[in-house]
Design a protein around this motif. Structure first.
Motif, PDB file in Angstrom:
ATOM      1  N   ARG A 192      37.410  37.162 -66.156  1.00 30.83           N
ATOM      2  CA  ARG A 192      37.794  35.756 -66.127  1.00 30.83           C
ATOM      3  C   ARG A 192      37.478  35.178 -64.749  1.00 30.83           C
ATOM      4  NH1 ARG A 192      43.782  37.101 -67.839  1.00 30.83           N
ATOM      5  NH2 ARG A 192      43.095  38.998 -66.760  1.00 30.83           N
ATOM      6  N   VAL A 193      36.985  33.937 -64.749  1.00 30.44           N
ATOM      7  CA  VAL A 193      36.575  33.280 -63.505  1.00 30.44           C
ATOM      8  C   VAL A 193      37.427  32.037 -63.300  1.00 30.44           C
ATOM      9  CG1 VAL A 193      34.698  32.050 -62.359  1.00 30.44           C
ATOM     10  CG2 VAL A 193      34.227  34.160 -63.609  1.00 30.44           C
ATOM     11  N   ARG A 194      37.936  31.893 -62.076  1.00 29.38           N
ATOM     12  CA  ARG A 194      38.698  30.696 -61.732  1.00 29.38           C
ATOM     13  C   ARG A 194      37.734  29.546 -61.455  1.00 29.38           C
ATOM     14  NH1 ARG A 194      40.270  32.195 -57.256  1.00 29.38           N
ATOM     15  NH2 ARG A 194      38.797  30.925 -56.059  1.00 29.38           N
ATOM     16  N   THR A 195      37.920  28.444 -62.169  1.00 27.71           N
ATOM     17  CA  THR A 195      37.061  27.283 -61.971  1.00 27.71           C
ATOM     18  C   THR A 195      37.658  26.379 -60.890  1.00 27.71           C
ATOM     19  OG1 THR A 195      38.161  25.924 -63.642  1.00 27.71           O
ATOM     20  CG2 THR A 195      36.422  27.410 -64.404  1.00 27.71           C
ATOM     21  N   LYS A 196      36.910  25.361 -60.519  1.00 31.95           N
ATOM     22  CA  LYS A 196      37.383  24.475 -59.458  1.00 31.95           C
ATOM     23  C   LYS A 196      38.598  23.659 -59.885  1.00 31.95           C
ATOM     24  CE  LYS A 196      33.814  21.100 -60.734  1.00 31.95           C
ATOM     25  NZ  LYS A 196      32.593  20.401 -60.250  1.00 31.95           N
ATOM     26  N   THR A 197      38.872  23.573 -61.194  1.00 37.14           N
ATOM     27  CA  THR A 197      40.064  22.873 -61.674  1.00 37.14           C
ATOM     28  C   THR A 197      41.307  23.759 -61.646  1.00 37.14           C
ATOM     29  OG1 THR A 197      39.652  23.496 -63.970  1.00 37.14           O
ATOM     30  CG2 THR A 197      38.620  21.450 -63.173  1.00 37.14           C
ATOM     31  N   GLY A 198      41.126  25.038 -61.339  1.00 33.19           N
ATOM     32  CA  GLY A 198      42.249  25.965 -61.310  1.00 33.19           C
ATOM     33  C   GLY A 198      42.429  26.747 -62.593  1.00 33.19           C
ATOM     34  N   SER A 199      41.750  26.362 -63.664  1.00 33.69           N
ATOM     35  CA  SER A 199      41.837  27.100 -64.927  1.00 33.69           C
ATOM     36  C   SER A 199      40.870  28.289 -64.890  1.00 33.69           C
ATOM     37  CB  SER A 199      41.492  26.182 -66.096  1.00 33.69           C
ATOM     38  OG  SER A 199      40.155  25.718 -65.988  1.00 33.69           O
ATOM     39  N   TYR A 200      41.006  29.169 -65.855  1.00 40.88           N
ATOM     40  CA  TYR A 200      40.153  30.360 -65.929  1.00 40.88           C
ATOM     41  C   TYR A 200      39.310  30.308 -67.201  1.00 40.88           C
ATOM     42  CZ  TYR A 200      42.518  32.606 -62.017  1.00 40.88           C
ATOM     43  OH  TYR A 200      42.996  32.913 -60.777  1.00 40.88           O
ATOM     44  N   ARG A 201      38.059  30.755 -67.044  1.00 42.71           N
ATOM     45  CA  ARG A 201      37.156  30.842 -68.185  1.00 42.71           C
ATOM     46  C   ARG A 201      36.596  32.262 -68.251  1.00 42.71           C
ATOM     47  NH1 ARG A 201      36.079  26.127 -70.503  1.00 42.71           N
ATOM     48  NH2 ARG A 201      34.221  26.919 -71.569  1.00 42.71           N
ATOM     49  N   HIS A 202      36.209  32.660 -69.452  1.00 37.11           N
ATOM     50  CA  HIS A 202      35.702  34.012 -69.679  1.00 37.11           C
ATOM     51  C   HIS A 202      34.194  34.047 -69.446  1.00 37.11           C
ATOM     52  CE1 HIS A 202      39.416  35.662 -71.454  1.00 37.11           C
ATOM     53  NE2 HIS A 202      39.596  34.439 -71.921  1.00 37.11           N
TER      54      HIS A 202
END
Length: 709
Positions: A232-242
């Protein structure tokens, strides 16, 4: 011969090879030149041989060529693939290899028309190791405009494909450290250039995935194997994507020079997979609940008694609901209390225990609510059943959750179920639907069982009303009968025994085919008609002929009916018998093994045939048994086999059993039905003439026994 072949091979090589060749001797003279070289530099081979490169070749080629030849002849060599124009004429060289000048040197020179020529040099040695000349190989490395355009298009297409595929490409050095910036990656993660160059793509990985994925990455870097991972990667919005990542080593001359990785956003696919998994799980759970409900319905459908249905419900509570305890209760006839009809032995409920409907319990609360009651804790239990009550009934100390289900019939409460769990239990909406459906099936099964038992009692009462309550007491004769009904429907099996005006005893057994009121009505007509005819003319042939006339007059109302009729003198045991298609009597005596009466049976009543009678003798100590086909025939056993088994079973009866007609009848019925499912009514009538000198057990008793199974 070998020399001629070598010459031919050399000539073919010089004429057809795609690269240019030239051999220059130690005097700097061109000894041989290929046609390909002539095509590359625009000078025919014949115009080159015997001349020096400066004399035969263009200046741009001749200058670098002569310098390299001189260096090689002097024992030095230049760096590989170095452009001759970059040496400033100094001819920087590198030492020869450990084996001398046996590895090719390369340099780049300009050819006619702007061609870019790559020159490779190979020294030739004599037998004593001295250099005899230099072979020059010339390759055209000029890229055509078409090739350059193809490369440009391929690059653009690759870039577009990466962008369209939602991939981010990054590069590291051979040790796995970031080698260059990746703006696309930083745009996703919000990392600054300094942050990315310091930690690279690992800096944005979820903390829970970081240790695992970093270790896998370093293992692949250490072994040089392809790296595949998911994180999982933390995006610049603070959410995580796979993301899925794949990195491959880039090698040059067998050495890893860098790593190139591509990270792909698979969040949509992962969410779709998770949704599909949840849906599959829900469908599987729904299928399991449906299967359990179908199984419960099937089990309930097989039970006809209230106790049997309650036992099945308790089993369903354990197998389908996974309850630790199950209680089944029904509303009493007074509508004031519940009576427990099934409960687990280790629970607080007792079979037969009564619970006032006004008492606080899961069962009574479910009936009052008219809906499933879901209770997930002690506090919830107190709240739902009434906090002002002293304490809930039927609750054990180790129970943590409860489900109460009302059993409704035509809008009125028939009873209630209670499932108890010794651990917390989360009840979903789907579970509630299952419980409601299960309660409906259990209510239908109990309602059906109540009706069955009520109708069975009514039918049995009617059936028994058509049979004699007591057999006559006849000095010198012992009579015993047994009736074992099978279904709630009235059957057509019957028996009778009565005294005739002359003191003799009339005995009859018959069977009206079929079930229901029609069979019962036919049985009543035949029995009453037989008594009336016997009082007028008791002879079997006369009685059976009179019954035939009755059937002919009422043939539209009659069903196939068989009768066996005996008239016996109690004083002597002598008499006569007649048989209208009925089963032969079983004869048991001390002077031989049991046997069937060998007299030929006539046709059933109403069939055109002359009725005959035959002598019948019941000597002292002998027994005659009349019976219906339910004793010897069923779905798995044919009539002939059943008759043979009856004789065998009678022959195995111990003497003390044979001496008592009541015990004998029970023995025959139990042994003949053992291992088979009873599918018809069973009637048995035993007639015994006591042995000489043995007192008549039934004489003076006032009645002869009649047993009902």
């Amino acid at each position: 011969m070998a020399e001629a072949s070598d010459q031919a091979l050399l000539a073919a090589l010089l004429a057809r090879a795609p690269m240019g060749f030239a051999f220059i001797d130690t005097d700097l003279r061109i000894r041989r030149a290929s046609e390909s070289l002539g095509d590359l530099i625009g000078v025919p081979p014949a115009a080159q041989v015997g001349l020096s490169p400066a004399q035969a070749w263009p200046v741009s080629l001749a200058g670098p060529a002569e310098r390299q030849v001189r260096r090689l002849l002097a024992g030095t060599r230049i760096p590989a693939a170095r452009d001759a124009s970059d040496d400033g004429g100094d001819g920087e060289s590198r030492p020869a290899g450990p084996d001398g000048l046996d590895e090719p040197d390369q340099t780049v020179a300009a050819g006619p028309g702007g061609r870019r020529l790559v020159l490779s040099w190979y020294p030739a040695h004599a037998a004593d190791g001295t250099v005899t000349g230099i072979t020059m190989v010339v390759a055209d490395a000029t890229a055509s405009p078409e090739a350059a355009e193809t490369l440009r298009r391929a690059t653009e297409r690759y870039r577009s494909l990466v962008q369209a595929g939602n991939q981010v490409v990054w590069v590291t050095d051979p040790t796995g450290r970031v080698a260059e910036d990746a703006p696309e990656w930083r745009w996703i993660t919000g990392q600054s250039a300094a942050e990315y160059l310091a930690e690279g793509w690992l800096g944005a990985v979820h903390p829970d995935d970081r240790v695992r994925i970093e270790q896998d990455w370093l293992d692949c870097v250490g072994t040089g194997t392809v790296f595949d991972g998911s994180y999982r990667v933390r995006t610049k919005t603070g959410s995580y994507r796979h993301y899925d990542v794949r990195a491959v080593p880039i090698e040059r001359d067998g050495v890893i020079v860098e790593w190139m990785g591509a990270s792909t956003d698979v969040t949509g696919q992962r969410e779709a997979d998770e949704m599909r998994g949840r849906l599959t799980e829900q469908l599987s759970a729904a299928a399991l609940r449906t299967s359990r409900l179908q199984q419960a319905t099937s089990l309930l459908a097989k039970e006809l008694s209230v106790r049997g249905v309650a036992a099945v419900i308790a089993e369903i509570g354990q197998s389908a609901v996974r309850a630790d305890r199950t209680v089944v209760a029904m509303v009493d006839a007074d509508r004031l209390r519940l009576r427990v009809i099934a409960a687990d032995d280790d629970g607080p409920a007792e079979r037969g225990g009564a619970i006032p409907l006004a008492a606080a319990s899961v069962l009574t609360a479910a009936i009052a609510a008219r809906r499933p009651l879901i209770i997930d804790g002690s506090a919830d239990l107190r709240q739902q059943i009434g906090a002002d009550q002293a304490g809930p009934a039927l609750v054990a100390d180790d129970e943590r959750a409860w489900v109460g289900l009302p059993l409704m019939s035509s809008g009125a409460p028939l009873g209630a179920l209670q499932f108890s769990f010794a651990r917390p239990r989360t009840i979903t909406d789907e579970d509630k639907v299952f419980f409601e459906a299960l309660a409906g099936q259990c209510a239908l099964a109990l309602e059906r069982a109540v009706l069955y038992e009520r109708e069975h009692a009514t039918a049995e009462t009617l059936q028994r009303s058509l049979l004699p309550d007591n057999l006559p007491v006849v000095p010198g004769i012992e009579l015993t009968a047994l009736y074992k009904p099978m279904t709630i429907e009235v059957g057509g099996d019957w028996y009778d025994a009565f005294r005739l005006p002359d003191g003799k005893l009339a005995i009859a057994a018959g069977d009206v085919m079929g079930k229901g009121l029609i069979a019962a009505a036919g049985m009543g007509r035949v029995r009453n008609a037989l008594r009336a005819l016997a009082l007028t003319d008791p002879r079997p042939e006369a009685v059976l002929a009179g019954l035939d006339r009755l059937f002919q007059a009422t043939e539209q109302q009659e069903q196939v009916t068989t009768v066996c009729y005996l008239v016996v003198d109690p004083a002597t045991g002598q008499g006569v018998a007649g048989n209208a298609g009925h089963l032969p009597p079983l004869l048991i005596g001390p002077d031989g093994p049991p046997r069937l009466d060998e007299a030929e049976a006539g046709t059933p009543l109403g069939w055109a045939s002359p009725r005959r009678q035959y002598p019948f003798s019941l000597r002292p100590g002998n027994i005659a048994v009349l019976y219906s086909d339910g004793l010897v025939e069923n779905r798995k056993r044919g009539l002939d086999v059943g008759l043979d088994e009856l004789v065998t079973v009678a022959g195995q009866a111990p003497p003390e059993i044979v001496a008592d007609t009541g015990r004998l009848i029970g023995y025959l019925v139990d042994r003949m039905l053992a291992g088979y499912e009873q599918d018809d009514d069973v009637t048995v009538l035993a007639l015994r003439m006591p042995a000489a000198g043995r007192p008549d057990d039934s004489a003076g008793s006032g009645r002869a026994p009649v047993r009902h199974g």
